[in-house]
Scaffold this motif. Sequence first.
Motif, PDB file in Angstrom:
ATOM      1  N   GLU A 265     -13.845  13.202 -16.561  1.00 44.82           N
ATOM      2  CA  GLU A 265     -14.263  11.813 -16.382  1.00 44.82           C
ATOM      3  C   GLU A 265     -14.109  11.030 -17.681  1.00 44.82           C
ATOM      4  N   LEU A 266     -14.373  11.677 -18.813  1.00 40.89           N
ATOM      5  CA  LEU A 266     -14.178  11.011 -20.096  1.00 40.89           C
ATOM      6  C   LEU A 266     -12.703  10.672 -20.320  1.00 40.89           C
ATOM      7  N   GLU A 267     -11.810  11.574 -19.890  1.00 43.86           N
ATOM      8  CA  GLU A 267     -10.375  11.294 -20.001  1.00 43.86           C
ATOM      9  C   GLU A 267      -9.990  10.087 -19.144  1.00 43.86           C
ATOM     10  N   LEU A 268     -10.568  10.013 -17.947  1.00 50.81           N
ATOM     11  CA  LEU A 268     -10.282   8.872 -17.072  1.00 50.81           C
ATOM     12  C   LEU A 268     -10.846   7.581 -17.649  1.00 50.81           C
ATOM     13  N   ARG A 269     -11.993   7.640 -18.289  1.00 54.34           N
ATOM     14  CA  ARG A 269     -12.562   6.450 -18.930  1.00 54.34           C
ATOM     15  C   ARG A 269     -11.643   5.952 -20.045  1.00 54.34           C
ATOM     16  N   GLU A 270     -11.102   6.894 -20.809  1.00 57.26           N
ATOM     17  CA  GLU A 270     -10.154   6.517 -21.866  1.00 57.26           C
ATOM     18  C   GLU A 270      -8.890   5.906 -21.263  1.00 57.26           C
ATOM     19  N   TRP A 271      -8.439   6.492 -20.145  1.00 58.93           N
ATOM     20  CA  TRP A 271      -7.254   5.947 -19.464  1.00 58.93           C
ATOM     21  C   TRP A 271      -7.496   4.516 -19.011  1.00 58.93           C
ATOM     22  N   PHE A 272      -8.644   4.268 -18.381  1.00 58.75           N
ATOM     23  CA  PHE A 272      -8.942   2.908 -17.915  1.00 58.75           C
ATOM     24  C   PHE A 272      -9.017   1.943 -19.094  1.00 58.75           C
ATOM     25  N   THR A 273      -9.658   2.363 -20.167  1.00 63.36           N
ATOM     26  CA  THR A 273      -9.767   1.503 -21.342  1.00 63.36           C
ATOM     27  C   THR A 273      -8.386   1.126 -21.871  1.00 63.36           C
ATOM     28  N   ALA A 274      -7.476   2.111 -21.892  1.00 64.29           N
ATOM     29  CA  ALA A 274      -6.110   1.841 -22.352  1.00 64.29           C
ATOM     30  C   ALA A 274      -5.385   0.890 -21.406  1.00 64.29           C
ATOM     31  N   GLU A 275      -5.537   1.097 -20.092  1.00 63.90           N
ATOM     32  CA  GLU A 275      -4.887   0.218 -19.121  1.00 63.90           C
ATOM     33  C   GLU A 275      -5.423  -1.210 -19.215  1.00 63.90           C
ATOM     34  N   ALA A 276      -6.736  -1.328 -19.413  1.00 63.59           N
ATOM     35  CA  ALA A 276      -7.317  -2.657 -19.576  1.00 63.59           C
ATOM     36  C   ALA A 276      -6.775  -3.320 -20.843  1.00 63.59           C
ATOM     37  N   GLY A 277      -6.634  -2.526 -21.905  1.00 62.81           N
ATOM     38  CA  GLY A 277      -6.099  -3.055 -23.150  1.00 62.81           C
ATOM     39  C   GLY A 277      -4.676  -3.552 -23.007  1.00 62.81           C
ATOM     40  N   LYS A 278      -3.856  -2.852 -22.215  1.00 58.55           N
ATOM     41  CA  LYS A 278      -2.486  -3.300 -21.977  1.00 58.55           C
ATOM     42  C   LYS A 278      -2.455  -4.678 -21.331  1.00 58.55           C
ATOM     43  N   ARG A 279      -3.492  -4.989 -20.601  1.00 58.35           N
ATOM     44  CA  ARG A 279      -3.554  -6.265 -19.892  1.00 58.35           C
ATOM     45  C   ARG A 279      -4.302  -7.331 -20.692  1.00 58.35           C
ATOM     46  N   GLY A 280      -4.646  -6.995 -21.918  1.00 59.13           N
ATOM     47  CA  GLY A 280      -5.330  -7.965 -22.756  1.00 59.13           C
ATOM     48  C   GLY A 280      -6.777  -8.183 -22.388  1.00 59.13           C
ATOM     49  N   LEU A 281      -7.362  -7.254 -21.624  1.00 59.49           N
ATOM     50  CA  LEU A 281      -8.763  -7.376 -21.244  1.00 59.49           C
ATOM     51  C   LEU A 281      -9.635  -6.842 -22.378  1.00 59.49           C
ATOM     52  N   ASP A 282     -10.764  -7.489 -22.604  1.00 59.21           N
ATOM     53  CA  ASP A 282     -11.697  -7.062 -23.645  1.00 59.21           C
ATOM     54  C   ASP A 282     -12.693  -6.077 -23.055  1.00 59.21           C
ATOM     55  N   VAL A 283     -12.695  -4.861 -23.603  1.00 57.06           N
ATOM     56  CA  VAL A 283     -13.491  -3.768 -23.033  1.00 57.06           C
ATOM     57  C   VAL A 283     -14.782  -3.559 -23.823  1.00 57.06           C
ATOM     58  N   GLU A 284     -15.859  -3.380 -23.087  1.00 49.15           N
ATOM     59  CA  GLU A 284     -17.126  -2.995 -23.706  1.00 49.15           C
ATOM     60  C   GLU A 284     -17.818  -1.986 -22.812  1.00 49.15           C
ATOM     61  N   VAL A 285     -18.673  -1.164 -23.404  1.00 49.67           N
ATOM     62  CA  VAL A 285     -19.460  -0.177 -22.663  1.00 49.67           C
ATOM     63  C   VAL A 285     -20.915  -0.565 -22.794  1.00 49.67           C
ATOM     64  N   ASP A 286     -21.604  -0.720 -21.659  1.00 50.34           N
ATOM     65  CA  ASP A 286     -22.999  -1.136 -21.748  1.00 50.34           C
ATOM     66  C   ASP A 286     -23.894   0.047 -22.113  1.00 50.34           C
ATOM     67  N   ARG A 287     -25.156  -0.207 -22.257  1.00 51.02           N
ATOM     68  CA  ARG A 287     -26.095   0.795 -22.761  1.00 51.02           C
ATOM     69  C   ARG A 287     -26.242   2.003 -21.835  1.00 51.02           C
ATOM     70  N   ASN A 288     -25.816   1.863 -20.547  1.00 52.32           N
ATOM     71  CA  ASN A 288     -25.910   2.949 -19.584  1.00 52.32           C
ATOM     72  C   ASN A 288     -24.577   3.633 -19.308  1.00 52.32           C
ATOM     73  N   GLY A 289     -23.559   3.276 -20.073  1.00 49.22           N
ATOM     74  CA  GLY A 289     -22.271   3.944 -19.928  1.00 49.22           C
ATOM     75  C   GLY A 289     -21.336   3.318 -18.927  1.00 49.22           C
ATOM     76  N   ASN A 290     -21.701   2.175 -18.347  1.00 51.84           N
ATOM     77  CA  ASN A 290     -20.787   1.463 -17.456  1.00 51.84           C
ATOM     78  C   ASN A 290     -19.776   0.682 -18.297  1.00 51.84           C
ATOM     79  N   ILE A 291     -18.515   0.705 -17.864  1.00 53.21           N
ATOM     80  CA  ILE A 291     -17.458   0.030 -18.613  1.00 53.21           C
ATOM     81  C   ILE A 291     -17.191  -1.341 -17.997  1.00 53.21           C
TER      82      ILE A 291
END
Length: 406
Positions: A37-63
Amino acid sequence: MSAVPTTTATELLAAIKDVGTDPARGGYSRHGFDTAELELREWFTAEAGKRGLDVEVDRNGNIWAWWGAPGPDALVTGSHLDSVPGGGAFDGPLGVVSSLAAVDLLRAKGFKPSRPLALMVFAEEEGGRFGVPCLGSRLLTGATTAEAALKLKDSAGDTFADAVKAAGLDPDRIGKDEEALSRIGRFVELHVEQGRGLIDMDAPIGVATSILAHGRWRFRFTGEGNHAGATPMGARRDPMLPASQLILSARWAASSVDGARATVGRLVPTPGGTNVIASSVDVWLDARAPNDGRTRSVVERITAASKQAARDEGCELTVTEESYGDTVHFDAALREEVVAALGKAPALPTGAGHDAGILAAHVPTAMLFVRNPTGVSHAPEEHAEPDDCEAGVEALAKVLEKLAAE
């Protein structure tokens, strides 16, 4: 936003098809904050970054991945990346990849949202590791307390506090997040259908009306551990007998209540030896029905039968409610807007729980379903055809375009 090629949901799912495969069970085992699941979270973060989306993780681990500046009254869409043990490829990830692909479609046509828009990935939706479903959204909204969550343990004995700390989160900050919740104006979740409704309606896309009242209960039967060969049958206090009665009673109890379901999918004897009479047996019950009264009635009937079976065998029984959610009725006005954006779409209820159902108590929420030709979910046979997946992306894009332009 930076230029990237438009991608399809099918292409995005293919990119993660080797992550978290389970050779023993088949399908996928991706659980909250584990390696897959951590690998998938990293994948999503990278995909969001490719699209110029600003990524943050809230205090409960939701992206959160923001298209434009974060702000109040945001339109939010998304789902989860974790799975049940041996689950399918579409439950959760289809909603996540569809949100990315919908952004691609909207950007390709030159659309820019007039309000804040975010894509979300919720943590530990299935409860496959720590036993409580929709844990990320429950913590976000306060439906589950930080105190209760941090003490939860997985099968290896690691606590939820251990897991979030290992993932880089602060256990002391886990809990209700009013600031993050207040940013959500409306929430729309796309999900593969977990059932046969759209098959019977001959429709690729549907809109949810409600979620059954549902919960999880742990029954612990305690007897006397002993030798399988040296203990006469009449001298036994075997907790496996009342545990088996619970399984049988779940079938007849649910069958006697209109629209109810009851399932035992997990049973753990202690110590678990072939030639050992168990000293205790833990059994987990999942019960669901169209409303609170019917769900509670099913559980009461199963509990009464289990108590009697335990007494007959000289065993003790404790019952613990581990999670519960009453019937969810999705916001009717938002559903009408969703249907208007699509032109037409059938409406149907669901027996499956979702993060959208947790959020529905706090913000207007809607769900889109994508047809599942097998009708099977929470199993490797779960499926959605590529054409239906793309129909789902197009539907989500239309909904986001309408709602984000208002």
